[in-house]
Design a protein around this motif. Structure first.
Motif, mmCIF file in Angstrom:
data_model
loop_
_atom_site.group_PDB
_atom_site.id
_atom_site.type_symbol
_atom_site.label_atom_id
_atom_site.label_comp_id
_atom_site.label_asym_id
_atom_site.label_seq_id
_atom_site.Cartn_x
_atom_site.Cartn_y
_atom_site.Cartn_z
ATOM 1 N N ILE A 1 20.882 -18.092 106.168
ATOM 2 C CA ILE A 1 19.724 -18.140 107.061
ATOM 3 C C ILE A 1 19.594 -19.566 107.577
ATOM 4 O O ILE A 1 19.449 -20.512 106.804
ATOM 5 N N ILE A 2 19.692 -19.689 108.902
ATOM 6 C CA ILE A 2 19.694 -20.994 109.564
ATOM 7 C C ILE A 2 18.403 -21.130 110.351
ATOM 8 O O ILE A 2 18.064 -20.253 111.167
ATOM 9 N N SER A 3 17.685 -22.220 110.102
ATOM 10 C CA SER A 3 16.368 -22.398 110.727
ATOM 11 C C SER A 3 16.490 -22.811 112.184
ATOM 12 O O SER A 3 17.574 -23.116 112.681
ATOM 13 N N ASN A 4 15.351 -22.876 112.848
ATOM 14 C CA ASN A 4 15.300 -23.297 114.247
ATOM 15 C C ASN A 4 15.592 -24.789 114.413
ATOM 16 O O ASN A 4 15.735 -25.271 115.524
ATOM 17 N N THR A 5 15.697 -25.513 113.295
ATOM 18 C CA THR A 5 16.081 -26.935 113.362
ATOM 19 C C THR A 5 17.549 -27.135 112.971
ATOM 20 O O THR A 5 18.038 -28.259 112.979
ATOM 21 N N GLY A 6 18.229 -26.054 112.568
ATOM 22 C CA GLY A 6 19.639 -26.149 112.208
ATOM 23 C C GLY A 6 19.905 -26.321 110.731
ATOM 24 O O GLY A 6 21.061 -26.357 110.312
ATOM 25 N N GLU A 7 18.852 -26.423 109.927
ATOM 26 C CA GLU A 7 19.069 -26.568 108.481
ATOM 27 C C GLU A 7 19.252 -25.198 107.843
ATOM 28 O O GLU A 7 18.756 -24.194 108.350
ATOM 29 N N VAL A 8 19.947 -25.167 106.727
ATOM 30 C CA VAL A 8 20.184 -23.916 106.005
ATOM 31 C C VAL A 8 19.002 -23.683 105.066
ATOM 32 O O VAL A 8 18.712 -24.511 104.204
ATOM 33 N N LEU A 9 18.324 -22.552 105.262
ATOM 34 C CA LEU A 9 17.150 -22.232 104.447
ATOM 35 C C LEU A 9 17.521 -21.461 103.183
ATOM 36 O O LEU A 9 16.929 -21.670 102.136
ATOM 37 N N ARG A 10 18.500 -20.563 103.317
ATOM 38 C CA ARG A 10 18.898 -19.768 102.143
ATOM 39 C C ARG A 10 20.334 -19.301 102.313
ATOM 40 O O ARG A 10 20.763 -18.968 103.410
ATOM 41 N N VAL A 11 21.061 -19.282 101.184
ATOM 42 C CA VAL A 11 22.430 -18.760 101.164
ATOM 43 C C VAL A 11 22.540 -17.843 99.957
ATOM 44 O O VAL A 11 22.116 -18.201 98.857
ATOM 45 N N ARG A 12 23.113 -16.670 100.179
ATOM 46 C CA ARG A 12 23.375 -15.782 99.044
ATOM 47 C C ARG A 12 24.606 -14.936 99.338
ATOM 48 O O ARG A 12 24.937 -14.674 100.495
ATOM 49 N N SER A 13 25.273 -14.537 98.273
ATOM 50 C CA SER A 13 26.475 -13.712 98.393
ATOM 51 C C SER A 13 26.060 -12.259 98.500
ATOM 52 O O SER A 13 25.213 -11.796 97.748
ATOM 53 N N VAL A 14 26.650 -11.563 99.479
ATOM 54 C CA VAL A 14 26.360 -10.138 99.650
ATOM 55 C C VAL A 14 27.680 -9.369 99.624
ATOM 56 O O VAL A 14 28.718 -9.895 99.959
ATOM 57 N N GLY A 15 27.614 -8.135 99.229
ATOM 58 C CA GLY A 15 28.827 -7.314 99.211
ATOM 59 C C GLY A 15 29.678 -7.574 97.984
ATOM 60 O O GLY A 15 29.193 -7.885 96.903
ATOM 61 N N LYS A 16 31.002 -7.470 98.194
ATOM 62 C CA LYS A 16 31.968 -7.562 97.086
ATOM 63 C C LYS A 16 31.959 -8.954 96.449
ATOM 64 O O LYS A 16 31.987 -9.957 97.142
ATOM 65 N N GLN A 17 31.927 -8.992 95.138
ATOM 66 C CA GLN A 17 31.951 -10.252 94.384
ATOM 67 C C GLN A 17 33.380 -10.525 93.918
ATOM 68 O O GLN A 17 34.040 -9.640 93.386
ATOM 69 N N LEU A 18 33.851 -11.754 94.123
ATOM 70 C CA LEU A 18 35.211 -12.114 93.699
ATOM 71 C C LEU A 18 35.232 -12.637 92.266
ATOM 72 O O LEU A 18 36.185 -12.436 91.539
ATOM 73 N N GLY A 19 34.192 -13.347 91.875
ATOM 74 C CA GLY A 19 34.124 -13.908 90.525
ATOM 75 C C GLY A 19 34.868 -15.225 90.413
ATOM 76 O O GLY A 19 35.303 -15.808 91.405
ATOM 77 N N GLY A 20 35.019 -15.699 89.204
ATOM 78 C CA GLY A 20 35.713 -16.962 88.952
ATOM 79 C C GLY A 20 34.960 -18.180 89.469
ATOM 80 O O GLY A 20 35.542 -19.234 89.693
ATOM 81 N N GLY A 21 33.647 -18.023 89.705
ATOM 82 C CA GLY A 21 32.846 -19.149 90.185
ATOM 83 C C GLY A 21 32.945 -19.385 91.681
ATOM 84 O O GLY A 21 32.392 -20.366 92.189
ATOM 85 N N LEU A 22 33.660 -18.512 92.409
ATOM 86 C CA LEU A 22 33.841 -18.718 93.855
ATOM 87 C C LEU A 22 32.543 -18.531 94.636
ATOM 88 O O LEU A 22 32.282 -19.256 95.598
ATOM 89 N N GLU A 23 31.714 -17.559 94.223
ATOM 90 C CA GLU A 23 30.437 -17.355 94.915
ATOM 91 C C GLU A 23 29.556 -18.588 94.791
ATOM 92 O O GLU A 23 28.991 -19.061 95.786
#
Length: 198
Positions: free
Chosen positions: A141-163
């Motif tokens: 989610i990118i705000s109207n100022t260009g900063e990242v407000l939230r990041v989350r992994s969706v869908g298939k999980q790879l594991g191994g700390g990659l997310e």
């Protein structure tokens, strides 16, 4: 002997059998009615516990004795608590713009542009050791100022700390905001990230 009739005394059981034989239908209907009445009585009678009132009184008394204290600001965290930095406290409060974020393609806005495209998530040593490969998807989610407000992994999980690695990298990124009718807006984009071992 004169014509005296000898009556044998019948047992109780014989009398009951004779009565049932004579009034067969009435007896069956009566027994059926009694059984149905008992079923209805037990089915619709609520389960009553004798000590339920005592339990309720104890609960009310317990609630009445609870005291809520405001935490003091200068107290140190105890075991099990985390001492959050100011930045972490800010991140914990969800930005109200997140709820209004829309897909730029659906809304007809321009897509946000990644201002640091060369900064990409790297393989974790755990994922390398496990030989994990594949594509994961991040919701950013990118705000109207260009900063990242939230990041989350969706869908298939790879594991191994990659997310976790990908989320950490994308939280630090900056974007040029999406524009709709000349105004910057907050948007939600899906970013696929491919991990391959060379």
């Amino acid at each position: 002997m004169s014509g005296t009739v000898v009556t044998q005394k019948r047992s109780k059981r014989e009398r009951i059998h004779r009565f049932i034989d004579r009034y067969r239908m009435e007896t069956g209907l009566g027994i059926s009615a009694v059984i149905q009445a008992l079923i209805i009585l037990f089915w619709f009678t609520p389960h009553l516990e004798t000590d339920s009132l005592d339990d309720l009184v104890e609960e009310v008394a317990f609630i009445d004795n609870v005291q809520i204290q405001e935490p003091t600001t200068d107290s140190k965290p105890t075991d099990g608590d985390f001492d959050l930095t100011d930045k972490e406290k800010e991140e914990k409060k969800e930005d109200p713009r997140i709820a209004g974020a829309s897909d730029p393609i659906v809304s007809g806005a321009t897509s946000p542009v990644d201002l640091s495209p060369n900064v990409r998530p790297e393989y974790t040593s755990e994922a390398k050791a496990l030989g994990v490969t594949g594509t994961m998807t991040l919701e950013v989610i990118i705000s109207n100022t260009g900063e990242v407000l939230r990041v989350r992994s969706v869908g298939k999980q790879l594991g191994g700390g990659l997310e976790e690695e990908a989320i950490k990298v994308y939280r630090r990124k900056r974007f040029s905001p999406s524009v709709l009718e000349g105004k910057p807006i907050t948007v939600k984009v899906l970013v696929p990230i491919r991990f391959t071992l060379n």
